[in-house]
Scaffold this active site. Sequence first.
Site, PDB file in Angstrom:
ATOM      1  N   GLU A  89      35.092  51.658  74.208  1.00  0.00           N
ATOM      2  CA  GLU A  89      34.517  50.328  73.973  1.00  0.00           C
ATOM      3  C   GLU A  89      33.706  50.254  72.677  1.00  0.00           C
ATOM      4  OE1 GLU A  89      34.107  48.628  78.537  1.00  0.00           O
ATOM      5  OE2 GLU A  89      32.306  49.372  77.532  1.00  0.00           O
ATOM      6  N   GLU A 136      40.320  48.946  82.120  1.00  0.00           N
ATOM      7  CA  GLU A 136      39.170  48.813  83.021  1.00  0.00           C
ATOM      8  C   GLU A 136      39.113  47.402  83.591  1.00  0.00           C
ATOM      9  OE1 GLU A 136      35.298  49.824  81.646  1.00  0.00           O
ATOM     10  OE2 GLU A 136      35.943  51.640  80.608  1.00  0.00           O
TER      11      GLU A 136
END
Length: 695
Positions: free
Chosen positions: A151, A307
Amino acid sequence: MFDIKSFGGVIYGADYNPEQWPRDVWREDARLMNEAGVNLVSLGIFSWALLEPRPGEYDFGWLDEVMDLLHEHGVGVNLATATASPPPWLSLKYPDSKPVTADGVRLEVGGRQLYCPSHAAFREHVRTLTRQIAGRYAAHPALRMWHVNNEYGCHIDQCYCGLCAENFRAWLRGRYGTLDALNAAWGTAFWSQRYGDWAEIQPPRRAPTYPNPTQQLDWRRFSSDNILELYRLEVEVLREVTPEIPVTTNFLGFLPGLDYHKWAREEDVVSLDAYPDPSDAAPHLDAGMSYDLMRSLRGGQRWILMEQAPSAVNWRQHNAPKRPGLMRVLNHQALAHGASGLMYFQWRASRAGAEKYHSGMVQHVGPERSRVWREVRALGQELKSLSALTGASVRSRVAVMFDWDNWWALELDSKPSALKLMPLVRKWYAALRGLGQNVDFVHPEADLGAYDVVALPNGYLLTAGAAGNLRAFVQGGGTLLTGFFSGIVDEHEHVQLGGYPGLLRDVLGLWVEEWAPLQPGETTAVRLEGGEEVQATQWAEVIHPDGAQVLATFTEDYYAGGAAVTRHAFGAGQAYYLGSDLPQHTLAGLLEGALRGAGVPLCHVPEQLDLSVSTLDGAQVLHLLNVHPTRPLTLRLPEGGARLGGDDVSSQTVVLAPYAAELIRFRGEVDLAAVHVLDQELVADKRQAGLPVPG
């Protein structure tokens, strides 16, 4: 390099953090993974402090054990480079490796992503750790993919320290070559800002008033590129050591800080972390936008949902769970929009730490007592019957033009009004989805040859290349719809003179004299061709048609009687211009007219239905998902459909229960015009909202 076929079906799994648990839990985890149908886990994402407890000292024993255990149970590994969260010793050894905010505050140990992307020693430690991991596990049979960092830009997308200032100046020298060119691009004659030495240039830290807008825009470009250098550094090592193993890093949808058009070129497969809020009225709309962006970034390649939350997250003010059935239907939506992998954060809900209240596939209560476990296990079994979808393509005749440069430029300070891009994009996207359209997101200078219709909700910053691309698209027979405050500045944030919208005036057949931004809560009346009057918000313009046909007019204030919406024939195509922020149903009506004029098949889709079409082995699959928690939905479908992998549909009428998913396969193309909503309650809702009702 990425081959979904090697997984034998849809990828299914989660982030796995065995380092948070004692060894006696690991074998139970492997058994439960088999029970749930898990075939891939992301491993080692936040394990740097355990893998390298002291500088240059490595401990891979526990990771060796987990890798072997997973392989023994037939579970593949998406192995992380573990660089997402530096260990505390690194910050102690290199205090200047910690990032600095625009206000000059150096951030401290205690969270994650605590690093300055320009710090040379940090970069070297990253390179060394990546090489250690790659070398150790290059030949391990469980290794299926590399997960680089995690991320990027989620918490720190800009660092304002002196090291980043140096890198910024180097980046500017590469972009402009000379100070004269930079001064011209930045318009430094304004406010006596002319630079006579590269050393005088700083990041746009907190200033007495508005910083130079071009400086701010270039800073955003640099910051994205600077973090991209970190990613490339790791990828170079991985591709040297394991050239056959695909590489990814997980994106965050419409993340403001990183230009994913650039980033996606560096991946073998795009992956996404998506956390739509279950408490929103339409969480599937935000999810669908991100899904379609991911598919579009690499030209239609299928992607991985890396995710998602099995139920609730932990980081909102109020964290709603996913009601029973919502998790499944949102995963079906991801498949319909081009995903070939469905994974979660995380496998087992943590007992300690900042994310201990974030749901996991295995919840705190244990699998035998958990509704969430029953749902994720059932989905894992269901996915075995949907393997064929990994070979499907999602083709779109409609594209929304989206660009990070434009996003950054539009939302800089010192504008006629504080406009936000994403609400406009979401509004246009929702209208197109409500007309049954698959939607791609394209860069302004991308090839538009595959599309009949291109929508540009806002193109405040429009380069000459982008304008030329749109001109050629319309001239060649395409249909363009452009929103207000578009074509205003070039790539340097300089105004295009002679009347707005700059380089598109001839394409749109008009010029704009001035703007009249509306105050919050203020509206302005717009009369449509048929006589209906609606209330528009945010914006109004004084538009002078120059060949364009007027489709709607303003009826209030000094611009009353002036054009609000126009259509212009240009070459073989059509170009629409919308000079205000129109109500949703009015926008949908204009888009419908443009689609019909372009010969694009459509149908009317209520908000509670997510409808997509994918192409599979010469046939088409109609994905029908009822995203409403309590209200069923009755549809009339075209003849000749059969459930994917099943029997013919015995009736043209299909009832979708709340959170139900139906996949109907048709030989050849689906007749979208033959898809109708039969629910009287929904029809009444549409009539009350002024929306078109078929039949």
